[in-house]
Design a protein around this motif. Structure first.
Motif, PDB file in Angstrom:
ATOM      1  N   PRO A  19      51.947  36.231  43.847  1.00 22.44           N
ATOM      2  CA  PRO A  19      51.656  37.629  43.729  1.00 22.44           C
ATOM      3  C   PRO A  19      51.685  38.359  42.203  1.00 22.44           C
ATOM      4  N   ALA A  20      52.187  37.658  41.359  1.00 19.82           N
ATOM      5  CA  ALA A  20      52.206  38.316  40.024  1.00 19.82           C
ATOM      6  C   ALA A  20      50.851  38.566  39.492  1.00 19.82           C
ATOM      7  N   ASP A  21      50.106  37.340  39.921  1.00 16.90           N
ATOM      8  CA  ASP A  21      48.674  37.377  39.646  1.00 16.90           C
ATOM      9  C   ASP A  21      47.719  38.628  39.933  1.00 16.90           C
ATOM     10  N   THR A  22      48.287  39.345  40.690  1.00 17.85           N
ATOM     11  CA  THR A  22      47.313  40.461  41.271  1.00 17.85           C
ATOM     12  C   THR A  22      47.443  41.593  40.054  1.00 17.85           C
ATOM     13  N   LEU A  23      48.390  41.501  39.410  1.00 19.28           N
ATOM     14  CA  LEU A  23      48.453  42.616  38.300  1.00 19.28           C
ATOM     15  C   LEU A  23      47.452  42.063  37.039  1.00 19.28           C
ATOM     16  N   ALA A  24      47.529  40.735  37.018  1.00 20.29           N
ATOM     17  CA  ALA A  24      46.390  40.361  36.063  1.00 20.29           C
ATOM     18  C   ALA A  24      44.855  40.641  36.471  1.00 20.29           C
ATOM     19  N   TRP A  25      44.598  40.572  37.892  1.00 18.21           N
ATOM     20  CA  TRP A  25      43.332  40.918  38.363  1.00 18.21           C
ATOM     21  C   TRP A  25      43.123  42.385  37.922  1.00 18.21           C
ATOM     22  N   LEU A  26      44.078  43.410  38.147  1.00 22.03           N
ATOM     23  CA  LEU A  26      44.107  44.905  38.088  1.00 22.03           C
ATOM     24  C   LEU A  26      43.588  44.880  36.457  1.00 22.03           C
ATOM     25  N   LYS A  27      44.453  44.286  35.604  1.00 21.54           N
ATOM     26  CA  LYS A  27      44.215  44.472  34.048  1.00 21.54           C
ATOM     27  C   LYS A  27      42.787  44.040  33.811  1.00 21.54           C
ATOM     28  N   ALA A 205      41.290  30.989  52.019  1.00 26.97           N
ATOM     29  CA  ALA A 205      42.007  31.396  50.486  1.00 26.97           C
ATOM     30  C   ALA A 205      43.394  32.395  50.857  1.00 26.97           C
ATOM     31  N   VAL A 206      42.949  33.338  52.067  1.00 29.10           N
ATOM     32  CA  VAL A 206      43.876  34.044  52.413  1.00 29.10           C
ATOM     33  C   VAL A 206      45.182  33.417  53.137  1.00 29.10           C
ATOM     34  N   TYR A 207      44.770  32.536  53.832  1.00 30.65           N
ATOM     35  CA  TYR A 207      45.954  31.676  54.430  1.00 30.65           C
ATOM     36  C   TYR A 207      46.660  30.926  53.403  1.00 30.65           C
ATOM     37  N   LYS A 208      46.151  30.224  52.410  1.00 28.19           N
ATOM     38  CA  LYS A 208      46.744  29.502  51.640  1.00 28.19           C
ATOM     39  C   LYS A 208      47.590  30.470  50.462  1.00 28.19           C
ATOM     40  N   ASN A 209      47.129  31.513  50.428  1.00 30.91           N
ATOM     41  CA  ASN A 209      47.803  32.542  49.530  1.00 30.91           C
ATOM     42  C   ASN A 209      48.321  33.752  50.221  1.00 30.91           C
ATOM     43  N   LEU A 210      48.975  33.652  51.192  1.00 30.73           N
ATOM     44  CA  LEU A 210      49.180  34.662  52.488  1.00 30.73           C
ATOM     45  C   LEU A 210      50.060  35.785  51.653  1.00 30.73           C
ATOM     46  N   MET A 211      51.125  35.611  51.128  1.00 33.35           N
ATOM     47  CA  MET A 211      52.072  36.501  50.492  1.00 33.35           C
ATOM     48  C   MET A 211      51.165  37.248  49.403  1.00 33.35           C
ATOM     49  N   THR A 212      50.601  36.407  48.522  1.00 35.10           N
ATOM     50  CA  THR A 212      49.807  37.042  47.312  1.00 35.10           C
ATOM     51  C   THR A 212      48.692  37.983  48.224  1.00 35.10           C
ATOM     52  N   VAL A 239      37.794  53.333  43.072  1.00 32.95           N
ATOM     53  CA  VAL A 239      36.647  52.298  43.456  1.00 32.95           C
ATOM     54  C   VAL A 239      36.111  51.268  42.678  1.00 32.95           C
ATOM     55  N   PRO A 240      35.884  51.599  41.393  1.00 31.99           N
ATOM     56  CA  PRO A 240      35.420  50.876  40.294  1.00 31.99           C
ATOM     57  C   PRO A 240      36.614  49.655  40.161  1.00 31.99           C
ATOM     58  N   LEU A 241      37.677  50.281  40.040  1.00 31.36           N
ATOM     59  CA  LEU A 241      38.975  49.479  39.418  1.00 31.36           C
ATOM     60  C   LEU A 241      38.983  48.519  40.661  1.00 31.36           C
ATOM     61  N   ILE A 242      39.017  48.751  41.853  1.00 28.23           N
ATOM     62  CA  ILE A 242      39.261  47.602  42.876  1.00 28.23           C
ATOM     63  C   ILE A 242      38.089  46.812  42.937  1.00 28.23           C
ATOM     64  N   GLY A 243      36.911  47.116  42.985  1.00 26.40           N
ATOM     65  CA  GLY A 243      35.809  46.450  42.903  1.00 26.40           C
ATOM     66  C   GLY A 243      35.701  45.378  41.854  1.00 26.40           C
ATOM     67  N   LEU A 244      35.800  45.742  40.394  1.00 28.55           N
ATOM     68  CA  LEU A 244      35.898  44.853  39.378  1.00 28.55           C
ATOM     69  C   LEU A 244      37.101  43.878  39.495  1.00 28.55           C
ATOM     70  N   SER A 245      38.041  44.443  39.858  1.00 31.14           N
ATOM     71  CA  SER A 245      39.492  43.587  40.162  1.00 31.14           C
ATOM     72  C   SER A 245      39.174  42.544  41.214  1.00 31.14           C
ATOM     73  N   THR A 246      38.284  42.730  42.051  1.00 34.33           N
ATOM     74  CA  THR A 246      38.336  41.909  43.345  1.00 34.33           C
ATOM     75  C   THR A 246      37.332  40.569  42.728  1.00 34.33           C
ATOM     76  N   TRP A 247      36.509  40.713  41.650  1.00 34.30           N
ATOM     77  CA  TRP A 247      35.778  39.699  41.350  1.00 34.30           C
ATOM     78  C   TRP A 247      36.765  38.791  40.521  1.00 34.30           C
ATOM     79  N   HIS A 248      37.819  39.294  39.789  1.00 33.98           N
ATOM     80  CA  HIS A 248      38.535  38.442  39.063  1.00 33.98           C
ATOM     81  C   HIS A 248      39.621  37.582  40.315  1.00 33.98           C
ATOM     82  N   ALA A 249      39.818  38.191  41.183  1.00 31.56           N
ATOM     83  CA  ALA A 249      40.535  37.696  42.382  1.00 31.56           C
ATOM     84  C   ALA A 249      39.976  36.653  42.721  1.00 31.56           C
ATOM     85  N   TYR A 250      38.359  36.653  43.131  1.00 32.08           N
ATOM     86  CA  TYR A 250      37.695  35.453  43.387  1.00 32.08           C
ATOM     87  C   TYR A 250      37.895  34.242  42.444  1.00 32.08           C
TER      88      TYR A 250
END
Length: 258
Positions: A19-27, A205-212, A239-250
């Motif tokens: 879950p802590a990685d989500t902040l890294a994606w946003l950054k 990916a969602v199932y393996k990282n359900l809480m995250t 919108v740009p922040l979420i979209g760009l961050s999603t790429w890093h989540a992938y």
């Protein structure tokens, strides 16, 4: 600008993230936004204009406005293909050049897969649209409520059943779309992979990282709510922040092996 694709014979592998990685994606998404503010902001401005359009043309039909706003969460990942491509360009060219025109037609990199995904998404979207309007009709049989009435009476006891039914069904649709699109769209952009396989890997990916991923979904919903609460103006950045961050989540969740 030519697109760059990884070899199609690479095998996707789902990685575990915390879950802590989500902040890294946003950054990382925020860094990308600062590198290409005008290009990414173009997509944010488009969503702001769509919000204004909804309110202006459907002011007397709040049930349509609310339904279409909910659809934003369903189709948002698909509409953000261009933002994924901007993040991809920044990654490839180290932020030295970004081509907005290229991002607008990024879907051409994998036309068959994006076409099939769009068709499947359209079925889900149509289903949600019909079900949501049916729920409104069941709870407001005599007359359609005004937008101010819905907001002012939203949490009153007599409207509790409506809230449970509406948001309960909406949550099911949202979770389904989130599961199949969390990494599938960036994957189809990045690789020559078919839509069904990409969606299967996304569900894995969602199932393996359900809480995250639940944390990530909550962050997306919270940021989107801020954008809506600011009379859509906040979507210019959200919108740009979420979209760009999603790429890093992938990138964090999916790696490739020969």
């Amino acid at each position: 600008m030519d697109t760059v694709h990884l070899p199609s014979h690479d095998h996707p592998v789902v990685r575990h993230v915390s879950p802590a990685d989500t902040l890294a994606w946003l950054k990382a998404g925020w860094r990308d936004l600062k590198k290409a503010p005008a290009d990414a902001g173009f997509y944010g401005a488009a969503f702001v204009l769509m919000g204004f359009f909804l309110v202006f043309f459907f002011e007397e039909a709040p049930q349509v406005v609310i339904t279409l706003m909910a659809l934003f969460l369903l189709v948002g990942p698909f509409l953000a293909i261009g933002l994924y491509d901007i993040a991809r360009q920044i990654e490839i060219f180290h932020g030295n050049r970004v081509n907005l025109a290229q991002s607008l037609v990024a879907w051409r990199a994998n036309i068959p897969s994006f076409t099939l995904y769009a068709a499947l998404l359209a079925v889900l979207v149509f289903g949600w649209f019909r079900v949501s309007l049916l729920i409104f009709a069941l709870f407001y049989e005599t007359s359609a409520p005004t937008l101010s009435m819905l907001v002012s009476e939203a949490f009153s006891p007599e409207h509790l059943a409506f809230l449970i039914a509406y948001f309960g069904v909406g949550l099911l649709f949202a979770l389904l779309v989130f599961a199949v699109s969390a990494v599938s769209i960036p994957m189809m952009l990045d690789k020559e992979i078919d839509a069904i396989s990409a969606m299967v890997f996304s569900v894995q990916a969602v199932y393996k990282n359900l809480m995250t991923m639940l944390c990530w979904a909550a962050i997306i919903v919270a940021l989107t709510a801020v954008g809506f609460a600011s009379y859509f103006v906040g979507l210019l950045v959200v919108v740009p922040l979420i979209g760009l961050s999603t790429w890093h989540a992938y990138r964090a969740m999916i790696t490739y092996e020969r």
